[in-house]
Write a protein that holds these residues in place. Structure first.
Motif, PDB file in Angstrom:
ATOM      1  N   ASP A 118       0.860  -1.181   0.000  1.00 45.74           N
ATOM      2  CA  ASP A 118       0.000   0.000   0.000  1.00 45.74           C
ATOM      3  C   ASP A 118       0.899   1.235   0.000  1.00 45.74           C
ATOM      4  OD1 ASP A 118       0.899   0.343   2.608  1.00 45.74           O
ATOM      5  OD2 ASP A 118      -0.943  -0.390   3.533  1.00 45.74           O
ATOM      6  N   ARG A 120       2.192   2.879   2.246  1.00 43.93           N
ATOM      7  CA  ARG A 120       3.275   2.892   3.229  1.00 43.93           C
ATOM      8  C   ARG A 120       4.308   1.806   2.943  1.00 43.93           C
ATOM      9  NH1 ARG A 120       0.236   1.671   8.119  1.00 43.93           N
ATOM     10  NH2 ARG A 120       1.788   2.550   9.486  1.00 43.93           N
ATOM     11  N   GLY A 121       4.151   1.088   1.845  1.00 44.14           N
ATOM     12  CA  GLY A 121       5.153   0.091   1.493  1.00 44.14           C
ATOM     13  C   GLY A 121       4.605  -1.324   1.527  1.00 44.14           C
ATOM     14  N   ALA A 122       5.495  -2.269   1.800  1.00 44.67           N
ATOM     15  CA  ALA A 122       5.132  -3.687   1.791  1.00 44.67           C
ATOM     16  C   ALA A 122       4.777  -4.144   3.198  1.00 44.67           C
ATOM     17  CB  ALA A 122       6.300  -4.510   1.264  1.00 44.67           C
ATOM     18  N   TYR A 123       3.909  -5.128   3.273  1.00 43.66           N
ATOM     19  CA  TYR A 123       3.589  -5.736   4.566  1.00 43.66           C
ATOM     20  C   TYR A 123       3.286  -7.214   4.339  1.00 43.66           C
ATOM     21  CZ  TYR A 123      -1.210  -5.036   2.926  1.00 43.66           C
ATOM     22  OH  TYR A 123      -2.362  -5.052   2.181  1.00 43.66           O
ATOM     23  N   ALA A 124       3.409  -7.979   5.428  1.00 45.74           N
ATOM     24  CA  ALA A 124       3.238  -9.422   5.336  1.00 45.74           C
ATOM     25  C   ALA A 124       1.762  -9.789   5.315  1.00 45.74           C
ATOM     26  CB  ALA A 124       3.916 -10.090   6.525  1.00 45.74           C
ATOM     27  N   ALA A 211       9.404  -8.101   3.367  1.00 46.67           N
ATOM     28  CA  ALA A 211       8.846  -6.748   3.546  1.00 46.67           C
ATOM     29  C   ALA A 211       9.877  -5.836   4.207  1.00 46.67           C
ATOM     30  CB  ALA A 211       7.570  -6.810   4.389  1.00 46.67           C
ATOM     31  N   ASN A 212      10.623  -6.360   5.160  1.00 44.63           N
ATOM     32  CA  ASN A 212      11.660  -5.564   5.823  1.00 44.63           C
ATOM     33  C   ASN A 212      12.824  -5.265   4.882  1.00 44.63           C
ATOM     34  OD1 ASN A 212      10.377  -7.619   7.911  1.00 44.63           O
ATOM     35  ND2 ASN A 212      10.791  -5.705   8.986  1.00 44.63           N
ATOM     36  N   SER A 215      12.077  -2.383   2.796  1.00 47.10           N
ATOM     37  CA  SER A 215      12.320  -1.121   3.513  1.00 47.10           C
ATOM     38  C   SER A 215      13.808  -0.783   3.539  1.00 47.10           C
ATOM     39  CB  SER A 215      11.795  -1.218   4.953  1.00 47.10           C
ATOM     40  OG  SER A 215      10.395  -1.265   4.984  1.00 47.10           O
ATOM     41  N   VAL A 216      14.626  -1.804   3.761  1.00 41.47           N
ATOM     42  CA  VAL A 216      16.071  -1.593   3.741  1.00 41.47           C
ATOM     43  C   VAL A 216      16.495  -1.081   2.365  1.00 41.47           C
ATOM     44  CG1 VAL A 216      18.326  -2.738   3.844  1.00 41.47           C
ATOM     45  CG2 VAL A 216      16.556  -3.339   5.510  1.00 41.47           C
ATOM     46  N   ARG A 219      15.573   2.595   1.903  1.00 36.03           N
ATOM     47  CA  ARG A 219      16.345   3.530   2.730  1.00 36.03           C
ATOM     48  C   ARG A 219      17.802   3.632   2.267  1.00 36.03           C
ATOM     49  NH1 ARG A 219      15.854   5.598   8.057  1.00 36.03           N
ATOM     50  NH2 ARG A 219      13.675   5.772   7.393  1.00 36.03           N
TER      51      ARG A 219
ATOM     52  N   ALA B 197      14.807  -1.057   9.302  1.00 39.32           N
ATOM     53  CA  ALA B 197      14.201  -2.233   8.654  1.00 39.32           C
ATOM     54  C   ALA B 197      12.677  -2.164   8.621  1.00 39.32           C
ATOM     55  CB  ALA B 197      14.664  -3.507   9.347  1.00 39.32           C
ATOM     56  N   ARG B 201       4.491  -2.285  11.842  1.00 38.68           N
ATOM     57  CA  ARG B 201       3.596  -3.337  11.334  1.00 38.68           C
ATOM     58  C   ARG B 201       4.385  -4.503  10.744  1.00 38.68           C
ATOM     59  NH1 ARG B 201       0.760  -1.378   5.679  1.00 38.68           N
ATOM     60  NH2 ARG B 201       2.647  -0.759   4.583  1.00 38.68           N
ATOM     61  N   ASN B 202       5.659  -4.297  10.495  1.00 36.32           N
ATOM     62  CA  ASN B 202       6.521  -5.386  10.039  1.00 36.32           C
ATOM     63  C   ASN B 202       7.462  -5.887  11.140  1.00 36.32           C
ATOM     64  OD1 ASN B 202       5.678  -5.931   7.338  1.00 36.32           O
ATOM     65  ND2 ASN B 202       6.483  -3.932   6.738  1.00 36.32           N
TER      66      ASN B 202
END
Lengths: 231, 231
Positions: A118, A120-124, A211-212, A215-216, A219, B197, B201-202
């Motif tokens: 979504d 805000r990014g990826a989620y599990a 998902a993490n 984010s890495v 960033r 990371a 939520r993750n």
């Protein structure tokens, strides 16, 4: 501690020779599947790319070279000893249910990451079976289901200028012989180690960790992977 | 891509100076809390060990040395700028709810791993809030809740013969200033890097991955940690 009563502990780095295995890749035309197929073929493994459309699989195989061939998914499964499942989470269960017979007795290596995205990014996502790997195990009771190759950057694997990919491949499964074989397969790719990381009931967090890593990557402008320390 | 319209991207390795922060450790007499307290105190951080019983906290602080002091958990929270939550999952929610006032405005660093154990080893529990970190955030709306330090071996941290612990600390949170501060704190410990990371939520998969590291430790007779590659 005395060791005389116990059988000698098997060296965890002593792995079988898997160079003769034919490796199929279901979803072998997507980035993750194509990347793994390319790296394994370049390492000398016999590779069969699978796709819904045999001609698309053949085109991907030709691009990869190193003797890779293409087939539709069912034929790919039939012709392979070990089958990497690299299809999108959408349709994953349906495809595996349809290939139950073709995959019976085979070493299945699931690398599917059920993720949502979504603003805000990826989620599990939370699969009803616990994880994609456990869904595969439930749908394929006659197969030897493992999980691995979740965290390997497709971008790096598909970049011909990248010789080594220095990362570890976390391998999960129920039977030592199966996880050992997958670890050995991972180690065929220059830079990679296959590391045993538990049973399938602990697959969800390994899948979800992508998902993490996303984010890495955002960033740090990177193609992040993981190394396990102290081993 | 033109960059002229965007503000310059902040260097993700440019982190604040946190050497002046007082760091409290709730559950500072358990192995994980004691290990983190010892490493941070040795790195020059002012550390307050928290425990249910002030005298046990004082004894642990004396053992750690480097100016560490002990207090009961509430006093520990009051006296600290940043508070590491290193208590067992059992009782986690109850403790934090009781400390809501003392923790208001503070940087909270949750390193709790909700795990179950049975004959087959460790497995991830599924907290109702999604993760221990999200439970903390829900119970502490006036605090700045982050999650970090899940994967650091207490055995290594408590081993005085181990000078450096070469591992990365995955840091999760909602606000850049908060996660930057936690990353900087992690980097105070020789060998460690703090790596952003993702959002809370993750956090579940990061907490749960400890179950996998326990499998790694058993197989390889190791004290496994993680490094993120390509950064």
């Amino acid at each position: 501690m005395t060791t005389s009563e116990k059988p000698p502990v098997k060296d965890p780095w002593e792995l079988p020779d898997v160079s003769g295995l034919v490796v199929g890749v279901l979803g072998g035309t997507g980035p993750q599947g194509r990347g793994l197929a390319a790296r394994l073929a370049a390492a000398g493994q016999r590779v069969v790319i699978g796709s819904r459309a045999a001609e698309r699989a053949a085109a991907a195989a030709e691009e990869i070279g190193h003797g890779a061939v293409g087939a539709d998914n069912a034929e790919c499964a039939r012709r392979s000893d070990a089958v990497i499942v690299a299809v999108p989470w959408e349709g994953h269960g349906e495809l595996l249910a349809a290939l139950r017979e073709e995959l019976a007795g085979k070493l299945v290596i699931n690398c599917v990451n059920p993720l949502g995205f979504d603003k805000r990014g990826a989620y599990a996502l939370k699969p009803a079976d616990g994880s994609a790997a456990e869904q595969a195990a439930a749908l394929l009771p006659e197969s030897r289901v493992t999980a691995a190759f979740h965290h390997i950057s497709a971008v790096l694997m598909l970049d011909g200028g990248v010789g080594e990919i220095p990362t570890d491949v976390l391998v999960l499964g129920e039977k030592r012989a199966d996880t050992d074989a997958v670890q050995a397969l991972a180690a065929r790719i220059p830079g990679m180690r296959g590391v045993f990381a538990g049973r399938l009931r602990n697959a969800h967090q390994v899948e979800a960790l992508v998902a993490n890593l996303i984010s890495v990557n955002r960033r740090y402008k990177a193609h992040a992977g993981l190394r396990v320390t102290d081993i």
